[in-house]
Structure formats: structure tokens, C-alpha cells
Design a protein around this motif. Structure first.
Motif, mmCIF file in Angstrom:
data_model
loop_
_atom_site.group_PDB
_atom_site.id
_atom_site.type_symbol
_atom_site.label_atom_id
_atom_site.label_comp_id
_atom_site.label_asym_id
_atom_site.label_seq_id
_atom_site.Cartn_x
_atom_site.Cartn_y
_atom_site.Cartn_z
ATOM 1 N N GLN A 54 50.066 -27.656 139.697
ATOM 2 C CA GLN A 54 51.471 -27.808 139.316
ATOM 3 C C GLN A 54 51.752 -29.164 138.671
ATOM 4 O OE1 GLN A 54 53.279 -26.889 143.093
ATOM 5 N NE2 GLN A 54 53.413 -29.010 143.756
ATOM 6 N N ARG A 59 61.204 -31.557 138.818
ATOM 7 C CA ARG A 59 61.596 -30.598 137.789
ATOM 8 C C ARG A 59 61.975 -29.243 138.388
ATOM 9 N NH1 ARG A 59 60.365 -28.967 132.095
ATOM 10 N NH2 ARG A 59 59.581 -31.040 131.550
ATOM 11 N N TYR A 60 61.237 -28.808 139.404
ATOM 12 C CA TYR A 60 61.419 -27.471 139.984
ATOM 13 C C TYR A 60 61.756 -27.587 141.476
ATOM 14 C CZ TYR A 60 58.402 -26.436 135.935
ATOM 15 O OH TYR A 60 57.844 -26.364 134.688
ATOM 16 N N GLU A 119 59.428 -24.215 130.940
ATOM 17 C CA GLU A 119 60.617 -23.454 131.337
ATOM 18 C C GLU A 119 60.243 -22.084 131.901
ATOM 19 O OE1 GLU A 119 60.112 -23.010 126.815
ATOM 20 O OE2 GLU A 119 59.908 -24.599 128.339
ATOM 21 N N GLY A 160 59.550 -22.454 135.430
ATOM 22 C CA GLY A 160 60.840 -22.523 136.103
ATOM 23 C C GLY A 160 61.437 -21.150 136.345
ATOM 24 N N ILE A 180 59.672 -19.647 139.403
ATOM 25 C CA ILE A 180 60.091 -20.267 140.659
ATOM 26 C C ILE A 180 61.498 -19.819 141.034
ATOM 27 C CG2 ILE A 180 60.612 -22.495 141.734
ATOM 28 C CD1 ILE A 180 58.329 -23.563 139.743
ATOM 29 N N GLU A 181 62.378 -19.783 140.048
ATOM 30 C CA GLU A 181 63.757 -19.329 140.311
ATOM 31 C C GLU A 181 63.777 -17.874 140.749
ATOM 32 O OE1 GLU A 181 67.805 -20.066 140.740
ATOM 33 O OE2 GLU A 181 66.153 -21.456 140.331
#
Length: 354
Positions: free
Chosen positions: A28, A66-67, A334, A337, A340-341
Motif C-alpha cells: 500500500q 490518503r485512504y 483513485e 480509493g 477501500i470505500e
């Protein structure tokens, strides 16, 4: 064990209830992030970055900032141990790791030291403690090492990306020679991970990158049994610290891997998660297993892929969402991201009443 603000990852490894599935990514902190590339340029080269505890801390924290990840992982490399053994490690652009002095005979193996984590590998321990201080009580920190078989593969072949002819030749023609090399690596990895725990790691992971190239009986002898010795050592010295084993392309070995006493098994995308859960039952947690290439798909396709992974594991705890291997270099940040979201949004449905 320290009290953490977010301990989902550790609770999932222990198969305790969680409100949602925890998520982190192998590699990561890496080349797909522009902030990492800037820090690496500042360091000069990869090993200079690895040997700088402050910069290691900086890149370890970058994906956390960031995440919304649920764990940090030490920024380092699996080849720190053979490097500390004096084999002349270099990273060649476009080729990867190369050893100037590969290990191919009895004399070379006999001469190998077992590196002292507090001297030859002090920079790794300093990185762990620096990251731990920076994290405070925010998140757990994962320490790691390469498996003895994987390290031996690099050390005998002299580089990565090979056909494994030299290391397999040693295994088949002079197994006692390979046993001697693996014994030194078991000792080295055991004290290395023990020292990482003492410096502040909350969990440790053993990366068996090349175990999947072995036939079943050879996997047990040359890959699994050395890892089992490491697990046994860690359980003696740090019984509450979770240990994760990950053999790439090792899905056929899950039952015997679960018998080592480890707490969790990492899975790549070639193993069905539902089938794996049925096979190991409640003995271990499972980590994985989205194909990293899914992060090159559109956001809607990524969300659908995340949903399928969550559905495959099903209801309840004992799952840590991760990629099936390290995130790929050219992955759009992105898109990571989005994944993860999606885990954050979709996974609570699989943990009712938690």
C-alpha cells in the motif's frame, strides 16, 4: 497489547466480532502513489529509502493519510535478511533485485551469519519504532519478513524472475544442503520478527512468494515446515501477537497451513474464498483476495468485484479484505480509493449485530 483507537484488523485476525470488514493493501506504500515517488526521489534509491527510518515512516503513513485503511505495514523489503548476510544486494532498473554473491555450495552456506536484528538490521527496528511512535494509538502496525524458501530462492538463483532451476536443483539433488540454508533462514527470520514485535509491531506476516512453484510434498518440506518453525517460535515469545502466512498460488495447501498454529492465511485470487472458508473452518482467519488488476477497471466494476469478494466470505468475522497480491505500479490511486470505500460501505451488512 496496546489499546488502539481502531483495532478491527486485530479483532478480525482473532475472529472476534467487528462492525465492518477491515481493509489494507499489500504494497500500500509504493510506486503507484505520487507522494511515495517524491519521497523515494528524495532518498536517492530504494535501499537508501529502506535504511532511513524517518523516510520509511513517511512513506508508511502516506496511504493512511490518503485512504481510510485499518492497518499500517512497515515499509521495508523481504530481502533485508540476505542483504545483511553480505550477499551484495543491488536493485537493477527493469530487472529487480540482484545478488553479487549468490549462495550455491556448502562452503558459502556455512559462512552465512545469522544477522543480529539490533546491529546489522538495526535500521529496520528503528523504522518500526519510529512508525509506532508516529501512529500512536491510531492503528495497528504490521511487521513482515520473507519466508525461508522465498529468501533461499533469491539467494541461490541470484536474482528474481527465474525458472527456479538452481534452487530446485539443489532441493532435488542436494536436499541436505538446502536444509542447512533453510535452517539458517528459520533462525534469522524468527529473531527478526521477534525483534520487530519488540520494537512495536502488532502483527506479523510471512510472505512466501515462491512457495507455489513447488510440488505438494516439496512445499511441505522446503516451504511449510520452515514457516511452521517460525510460527512456533513467535507463539512462544509473543503468544498474543497474530501471525499471518501467505503463500502465493498456495490455495491447495490451506489445510496444512492452518495446522501451523498461525492466526490467518493470506489468499491470492486463484483461490475461492468461500471454498477456503469451508476448508479451514474456524481454525484461522482469511485475508484477501481481490485480483490487483481489478483496480484498472471502472469504479462501478471495482465496486461489483468488492461485493463478490465480501459475498464469497459471507457473514461474520474472520475476514480481512486485501488484494490477492501487491498493488500494481501503474494503478490509479483513485481506483484504490474506490475499492477501500466500497469495503467500508458494503461490508457492515456482513456483520449484523456487531
Amino acid at each position: 497489547m496496546r489499546k488502539l483507537q481502531n483495532d478491527r484488523f486485530l479483532r478480525a485476525l482473532k475472529r472476534e466480532p467487528v462492525d465492518r470488514t477491515p481493509v489494507w493493501m499489500m504494497r500500500q506504500a509504493g510506486r503507484y502513489l505520487p507522494e511515495y515517488r517524491a519521497t523515494r526521489a528524495k532518498a536517492g534509491d530504494f535501499m537508501s529509502l529502506c535504511r532511513n527510518p524517518e523516510l520509511c515512516c513517511e512513506v508508511t503513513l502516506q496511504p493512511l493519510d490518503r485512504y481510510g485503511l485499518d492497518a499500517a505495514i512497515l515499509f521495508s523489503d523481504i530481502l533485508t535478511i540476505p542483504d545483511a548476510m553480505g550477499l551484495g544486494l543491488r536493485f537493477v532498473e527493469g530487472e529487480g533485485p540482484v545478488f553479487d554473491r549468490p549462495v550455491r555450495d556448502e562452503h558459502a552456506i556455512a559462512q552465512l551469519p545469522v544477522p543480529d536484528p539490533q546491529t546489522e538490521l538495526r535500521y529496520v527496528m528503528d523504522a518500526v519504532s519510529t512508525i509506532r511512535r508516529a501512529l500512536g494509538t491510531r492503528l495497528p502496525l504490521i511487521g513482515f519478513a520473507g519466508s525461508p524458501w522465498t529468501l533461499a530462492t533469491y539467494m541461490v538463483e541470484g536474482a528474481g524472475g527465474s525458472d527456479y532451476a538452481r534452487i530446485k536443483g539443489m532441493a532435488y539433488d542436494a536436499p541436505e544442503l538446502l536444509d542447512a540454508l533453510l535452517a539458517k533462514l528459520v533462525a534469522s527470520v524468527s529473531i527478526y520478527l521477534e525483534a520487530q514485535i519488540a520494537a512495536g509491531a502488532d502483527a506479523v506476516m510471512v510472505f512466501d512468494t515462491w512457495g507455489g512453484v513447488l510440488a505438494p510434498a516439496d512445499y511441505i518440506r522446503f516451504s511449510l515446515e520452515p514457516m511452521a518453525k517460525i510460527v512456533a517460535h513467535l507463539k512462544r515469545v509473543a503468544p498474543t501477537v497474530p501471525v499471518i502466512l501467505f503463500t502465493k498460488n498456495g490455495g491447495q495447501h490451506l489445510e496444512v497451513m492452518a495446522e501451523t498454529g498461525c492466526d490467518a492465511l493470506g489468499l491470492d485470487w486463484t483461490t475461492d474464498l468461500a471454498n477456503a472458508r469451508t476448508r479451514v473452518g474456524s481454525r484461522v482467519a482469511l485475508q484477501g483476495n481481490l485480483d490487483p488488476a481489478w483496480l484498472f477497471a471502472s469504479p462501478l466494476k471495482i465496486e461489483a468485484a468488492v461485493r463478490r469478494v465480501l459475498e464469497s466470505f459471507g457473514q461474520g468475522s474472520g475476514h480481512v479484505f486485501n488484494l490477492g497480491h501487491g498493488i500494481l505500479q501503474h494503478t490509479p490511486p483513485e481506483h484504490a480509493g474506490v475499492m477501500i470505500e466500497a469495503v467500508r460501505n458494503l461490508s457492515p451488512a456482513y456483520h449484523p449485530g456487531s
